[in-house]
Motif scaffolding. Structure first.
Motif, PDB file in Angstrom:
ATOM      1  N   PRO A 156      11.840  27.083  12.969  1.00 45.66           N
ATOM      2  CA  PRO A 156      10.852  26.829  14.026  1.00 45.66           C
ATOM      3  C   PRO A 156      10.351  28.058  14.774  1.00 45.66           C
ATOM      4  N   THR A 186       6.700  21.871  13.353  1.00 44.60           N
ATOM      5  CA  THR A 186       7.963  22.126  12.655  1.00 44.60           C
ATOM      6  C   THR A 186       8.437  20.845  11.992  1.00 44.60           C
ATOM      7  N   PHE A 233       7.528  18.159  16.223  1.00 41.22           N
ATOM      8  CA  PHE A 233       8.761  18.639  15.573  1.00 41.22           C
ATOM      9  C   PHE A 233       9.368  17.393  14.919  1.00 41.22           C
TER      10      PHE A 233
END
Ligand code: NAD
Length: 502
Positions: free
Chosen positions: A442, A416, A260
């Motif tokens: 996400p 993400t 992420f």
């Protein structure tokens, strides 16, 4: 519904030939409520004779189902979706009691199961092959899509209804029968879920409970024709090896360790909420949880404060109450998670929030959502699946470094990126080695789009048109209606075409 009575009715049962009935197995496993530690019921380790029976019944039912029209299959699958909707409150309550997830997440799971079933009800009648431009004038060349036969679905506990439907709805729409072996930690709710399939021919969808041995028998059975597996890497490897013996087609949806990335152009407050959700939804027990959070150094300290502030707002407790985060699924999983967290701290990570079992819970398998800072790229916590309530924040100096670290992983499920920079957006979409890339959105799914991983996260795809084809053979058919001689390539070969023309 009286949940205690319902769990008692489902305890020790299997779903065979269209009905719930007690297993003859003497081996049983207790089912524990992860929020209270109290026993809810028990599941049977179904016997080899029961496995034989469900396989035989599934084969018979599959032949009848495939003989029906595609329109009929579509109408029945829409009925199944309606039944799921009717059962939603009961399913959601049982699911929360059995797995610990907050009731809202259980209710969402039923809703998503409904939309996936409706989607495949229609997709299954859309196309059964295609007509090709013939390679020979006057001939008819086309493909036919045909079912695999009996599909075995082996599942983990984190999304037992949804992950079942992603495979079963596609498999049924494609004309297959389905036998499910649910997780030992979600079997009673899965048995209840079988009621939604009551309109299908008897034996078309069946459920046998038990551990890995029951799963192994189904996978290795000569009269099952495909395996759809979701779960851990070692089990996925064992199943793929077993399938290799007979080249049995298999879909493997295994672990994730998703990156992420947060870049300076991102709306940081929203990105902090996003990472809190992606790391702690279902207590972090999501294959696509955010597990490696790479934050640009220019915003690292500010972002860490925001994530801590968002995490501090989360209410922990029994999933039936007004909470955001429930317990972990079982005691072993919480112990494993606590060891992993302690090791990260030993290696130099600092706990910025959480890190303990929450106060006030003497029972159940709770753990505080935990934010780690000072995490560096070589630490073990960034190199294996966490599968628990952890948000480890690692500082990066550039977008290039973030992409390089994102790809330096044996896994490749989802990823993400938070950015509003167009160049970074499109570079991330192209350069990250994963099955899904989410930019500022996400861990979202779409019934119409494929879901699945690369590298050690698995092979094959669920959902979308790809997810229907996963459960179908493609057969090429070539027809010459006139039965003409095919002299453009048959014997006898012409002397003019020999190398030695003398
Ligand atoms: P697990 O591999 O321990 O068990 C999964 C299932 O396999 C269970 O039903 C189990 O009884 C069965 N099983 C065990 N041994 C078997 C054998 N030899 N033959 C056949 N079946 C056997 O996984 P788990 O701990 O229940 O699930 C957690 C894992 O699932 C995590 O790694 C998570 O990332 C993964 N997961 C992946 C996805 C995805 O879509 N990629 C989705 C959800 C969960």
């Amino acid at each position: 519904m009286d949940a205690a009575k319902e769990f008692a009715r489902l305890s020790g049962a299997l779903f065979v030939d269209g009905g719930i009935r007690p297993s003859t197995a003497t081996a049983r496993k207790a089912v524990i409520d992860p929020a209270t530690g109290l026993k809810l019921g028990e599941i049977a380790d179904c016997t080899p004779a029961e496995v034989e029976e469900v396989v035989a019944r599934a084969n018979a039912a599959q032949r009848t189902w495939w003989a029906e029209s595609a329109l009929h299959r579509s109408e029945v699958l829409h009925e199944v979706a309606r039944a799921m909707r009717r059962l939603k409150p009961q399913l959601a309550e049982l699911l929360t009691r059995e797995t610990g997830k907050p009731y809202k997440e259980s209710a969402d799971e039923v809703d998503w199961s409904v939309t996936a079933t409706d989607y495949y009800a229609e997709l299954g009648r859309h196309s059964h092959g295609q007509v090709l431009g013939p390679a020979v004038a006057g001939q008819m060349h086309y493909t036919l899509k045909e079912p695999m036969g009996v599909v075995v679905v082996i599942l983990p506990s984190n999304f037992p209804l949804l992950l079942f439907v992603w495979e079963a709805a596609a498999a049924l729409a494609a004309g297959n029968a389905v036998i499910v072996k649910p997780s030992e930690y979600a079997s009673l709710t899965t048995l209840k879920f079988m009621e939604a399939f009551a309109d299908l021919p008897r034996g078309l969808v069946q459920c046998v409970t038990g551990g890995g041995e029951v799963g192994r028998q189904l996978v290795e059975h000569s009269d099952t024709h495909m395996v759809g597996f979701t779960g851990s890497v070692p089990t996925g490897q064992a199943i793929a090896r077993a399938c290799a013996e007979t080249f049995k087609p298999h879909l493997i949806e295994a672990s994730g360790n998703d990156p992420f990335i947060v870049m300076p152009s991102a709306p940081l407050q929203i990105a902090a909420r996003a990472v809190t959700f992606a790391a702690f939804m279902n207590c972090g027990q999501v294959c696509t949880s955010a597990e490696r959070i790479y934050v640009h150094t220019d915003i690292y300290d500010q972002f860490a404060r925001l994530v801590v502030a968002e995490t501090a707002k989360l209410r922990i407790g029994n999933g039936l109450d007004k909470v955001d985060v429930g317990p972990m699924g079982n005691a072993q999983e919480r112990d494993r998670f606590e060891r992993l967290l302690a090791h990260a701290v030993e290696q130099g990570a600092s706990v910025a929030f959480g890190g303990e079992r929450p106060e006030g819970f003497s029972a159940g398998f709770f753990h505080e959502p935990t934010v780690l800072v000072d995490v560096t790229p070589e630490m073990d916590v960034l190199h294996g699946e966490v599968y628990g309530p952890l948000a480890p924040l690692c500082r990066v100096s550039s977008f290039d470094e973030a992409i390089e670290l994102a790809n330096a992983s044996p896994f490749g499920l989802g990823a993400t990126v938070y950015t509003t920079d167009l160049v970074e957006t499109h570079r991330a979409a192209r350069e990250i080695q994963s099955g899904m890339v989410w930019i500022n959105a996400p861990i979202l799914d779409n019934d119409a789009g494929p879901f699945g991983g690369r590298k050690m996260s698995g092979t094959g795809r669920q959902l979308g048109t790809e997810g229907l084809d996963t459960f179908r053979h493609t057969k090429l058919v070539m027809v010459d209606p006139a039965a003409d001689p095919q002299d453009f390539w048959w014997f006898p070969y012409s002397d003019d075409e020999a190398w030695n023309k003398r």
